[in-house]
Design a protein around this motif. Structure first.
Motif, PDB file in Angstrom:
ATOM      1  N   GLN A 226       0.830  -1.202   0.000  1.00  0.00           N
ATOM      2  CA  GLN A 226       0.000   0.000   0.000  1.00  0.00           C
ATOM      3  C   GLN A 226       0.868   1.256   0.000  1.00  0.00           C
ATOM      4  O   GLN A 226       0.560   2.234  -0.693  1.00  0.00           O
ATOM      5  CB  GLN A 226      -0.937   0.001   1.207  1.00  0.00           C
ATOM      6  CG  GLN A 226      -1.866   1.196   1.247  1.00  0.00           C
ATOM      7  CD  GLN A 226      -3.147   0.908   2.000  1.00  0.00           C
ATOM      8  OE1 GLN A 226      -3.659  -0.207   1.977  1.00  0.00           O
ATOM      9  NE2 GLN A 226      -3.665   1.916   2.666  1.00  0.00           N
ATOM     10  N   ALA A 229       2.010   2.441  -3.253  1.00  0.00           N
ATOM     11  CA  ALA A 229       0.966   3.096  -4.065  1.00  0.00           C
ATOM     12  C   ALA A 229       0.616   2.311  -5.328  1.00  0.00           C
ATOM     13  O   ALA A 229       0.445   2.888  -6.406  1.00  0.00           O
ATOM     14  CB  ALA A 229       1.392   4.523  -4.425  1.00  0.00           C
ATOM     15  N   ILE A 230       0.473   0.988  -5.201  1.00  0.00           N
ATOM     16  CA  ILE A 230       0.001   0.229  -6.355  1.00  0.00           C
ATOM     17  C   ILE A 230      -1.521   0.374  -6.445  1.00  0.00           C
ATOM     18  O   ILE A 230      -2.178   0.822  -5.508  1.00  0.00           O
ATOM     19  CB  ILE A 230       0.416  -1.252  -6.275  1.00  0.00           C
ATOM     20  CG1 ILE A 230      -0.331  -1.985  -5.156  1.00  0.00           C
ATOM     21  CG2 ILE A 230       1.904  -1.391  -6.069  1.00  0.00           C
ATOM     22  CD1 ILE A 230      -0.080  -3.480  -5.152  1.00  0.00           C
ATOM     23  N   ALA A 231      -2.089   0.005  -7.581  1.00  0.00           N
ATOM     24  CA  ALA A 231      -3.516   0.227  -7.839  1.00  0.00           C
ATOM     25  C   ALA A 231      -4.380  -0.495  -6.812  1.00  0.00           C
ATOM     26  O   ALA A 231      -4.039  -1.591  -6.346  1.00  0.00           O
ATOM     27  CB  ALA A 231      -3.872  -0.248  -9.244  1.00  0.00           C
ATOM     28  N   GLU A 232      -5.541   0.111  -6.486  1.00  0.00           N
ATOM     29  CA  GLU A 232      -6.432  -0.457  -5.480  1.00  0.00           C
ATOM     30  C   GLU A 232      -6.916  -1.847  -5.873  1.00  0.00           C
ATOM     31  O   GLU A 232      -7.035  -2.731  -5.023  1.00  0.00           O
ATOM     32  CB  GLU A 232      -7.622   0.477  -5.251  1.00  0.00           C
ATOM     33  CG  GLU A 232      -8.615  -0.010  -4.206  1.00  0.00           C
ATOM     34  CD  GLU A 232      -8.013  -0.152  -2.820  1.00  0.00           C
ATOM     35  OE1 GLU A 232      -8.464  -1.036  -2.064  1.00  0.00           O
ATOM     36  OE2 GLU A 232      -7.077   0.607  -2.475  1.00  0.00           O
ATOM     37  N   THR A 233      -7.198  -2.062  -7.152  1.00  0.00           N
ATOM     38  CA  THR A 233      -7.648  -3.395  -7.589  1.00  0.00           C
ATOM     39  C   THR A 233      -6.548  -4.430  -7.370  1.00  0.00           C
ATOM     40  O   THR A 233      -6.829  -5.570  -6.998  1.00  0.00           O
ATOM     41  CB  THR A 233      -8.051  -3.374  -9.071  1.00  0.00           C
ATOM     42  OG1 THR A 233      -6.969  -2.823  -9.853  1.00  0.00           O
ATOM     43  CG2 THR A 233      -9.297  -2.535  -9.286  1.00  0.00           C
ATOM     44  N   ASP A 234      -5.295  -4.035  -7.595  1.00  0.00           N
ATOM     45  CA  ASP A 234      -4.178  -4.948  -7.350  1.00  0.00           C
ATOM     46  C   ASP A 234      -4.017  -5.219  -5.854  1.00  0.00           C
ATOM     47  O   ASP A 234      -3.687  -6.339  -5.445  1.00  0.00           O
ATOM     48  CB  ASP A 234      -2.884  -4.378  -7.918  1.00  0.00           C
ATOM     49  CG  ASP A 234      -2.862  -4.374  -9.437  1.00  0.00           C
ATOM     50  OD1 ASP A 234      -3.664  -5.118 -10.033  1.00  0.00           O
ATOM     51  OD2 ASP A 234      -2.054  -3.624 -10.015  1.00  0.00           O
TER      52      ASP A 234
END
Length: 383
Positions: A226, A229-234
């Motif tokens: 988290q 800052a990887i994508a929320e879906t990932d």
């Protein structure tokens, strides 16, 4: 087996999911909390760490209560007090009050796990004890991905609403436990004169030290991805990928009977370390492998550690031994978000190597400190 015995483990597992889940519920809400209270994400992460540190230190302060006053009384009091503290979190009018209320919530919640673990070790027969420990271990472990997933899905409701739901659930579970807890669980035999733990340190120190590394590694991965800052879906994919492997904790009873508790714990520690090394590659496929292997490793290590502790600690001080174990376990979990936020700017390798190294170190000491190590002769008979 009567109806009350049949319902005991499911209700204990639900309570364990609720209690331990509060450590992780704010992880996916850090950005929302930072925006709402106008603080930095690093400061907002203290919404989790304030609970975690109070939770960990509460094990040392409150852990012996169930040795003195009985498992039933302390578990029910813990759930009722957590309901009140959750209302306080929901009613917080500034960020400082939120941190204080979360710390209070963690403190009162800390009385539950040691009493529950000691209860399972005492009320179940030797043949059923590994199964009971595996079920409760699964609940404690599944709380991490489940709480994060549900909190992320319910983020639009806001933390106050989520905390009111926690308060209601705490009351309902306390009522359920009051109906199914056996009367004999109220006071462990010989609790008037607790046995000194100092005489048992040679058998328990390695387990306590190892416990410090397990959830530190687990939470560092989830807080770290988290922070990167990887994508929320990932993020949701990674959380869900780590959930099915935790079911392996239900199968550890048979493995423990075959190779013993210490060997089971070591297998889990090595597996988790390999998962973190895969995550150090930094691409999404490696992170999925890391999430899966870390969950597999933790699912094996935790029952192995609990089984080792249950077999080596004498009954009169078992809850206190579990308390120190739980303190170490969740102190590591509380440090992890802070470590992840500090290490993430340096890249994936810097994020994954320290917890992997800690796990590999733990494999050397889990059986006991070198000069003190001795396999407990009662381990096999208890499991």
């Amino acid at each position: 087996m009567n109806v009350r015995d049949f319902l005991l483990m499911p209700i204990l597992m639900a309570a364990a999911l609720l209690v331990v889940g509060q450590l992780y519920v704010t992880l996916p809400l850090v950005t929302d909390l930072a925006d709402h209270w106008q603080v930095t994400p690093g400061l907002a992460s203290w919404a989790g760490s304030s609970f975690g540190f109070a939770y960990a230190f509460g094990f040392l302060l409150l852990g012996r209560l169930s040795d003195q006053h009985g498992r039933r009384r302390i578990m029910l009091a813990s759930l009722c007090a957590m309901a009140l503290a959750s209302v306080a979190v929901a009613a917080s009018s500034n960020f400082g009050m939120l941190l204080v209320a979360r710390a209070l919530q963690g403190l009162v919640a800390s009385a539950f796990p040691p009493a529950a673990l000691a209860l399972v070790a005492e009320v179940l027969s030797p043949a059923r004890r590994p199964w009971g420990i595996s079920l409760l271990s699964f609940a404690f472990l599944a709380a991490a991905p489940l709480a994060q997933f549900l909190a992320a899905q319910s983020a639009g409701l806001g933390l106050p609403t989520l905390m009111l739901v926690v308060a209601v659930a705490s009351v309902l579970l306390s009522i359920g436990l009051a109906m199914v807890l056996p009367p004999e669980a109220q006071a462990p035999e010989g609790n008037a004169m607790p046995a000194p733990l100092a005489a048992q340190h040679s058998k328990l120190a390695g387990v306590w030290l190892t416990a410090l590394t397990v959830l530190f590694a687990f939470v560092t991965l989830h807080a770290g991805v988290q922070a990167m800052a990887i994508a929320e879906t990932d993020l949701q994919t990674l959380r869900l990928a780590g959930l099915p492997p935790l079911l392996l904790s239900l199968a550890t009873a048979s493995l423990i009977r075959r190779i013993g508790t210490v060997a089971t714990a070591r297998t889990g520690l090595v597996t988790a370390a390999l998962g973190l090394l895969a995550g150090a590659l930094g691409h999404f496929g490696g992170l999925v492998v890391a999430s899966v292997l870390l969950s597999v490793g933790v699912a094996l290590a935790i029952p192995g550690l609990i089984g080792t502790l249950a077999s080596r600690a004498v009954p009169a001080s078992r809850a206190r031994a579990m308390s120190i174990y739980s303190f170490a376990l969740f102190a590591g979990a509380s440090l992890a978000p802070l470590a992840a936020n500090a290490l993430a700017p340096w890249g994936w390798l810097a994020l994954m190597l320290p917890p992997a190294a800690a796990l590999l170190f733990a494999t050397a000491v889990v059986g006991g400190l070198p000069q003190l190590s001795r396999r407990s002769s009662s381990e096999a008979s208890l499991l």
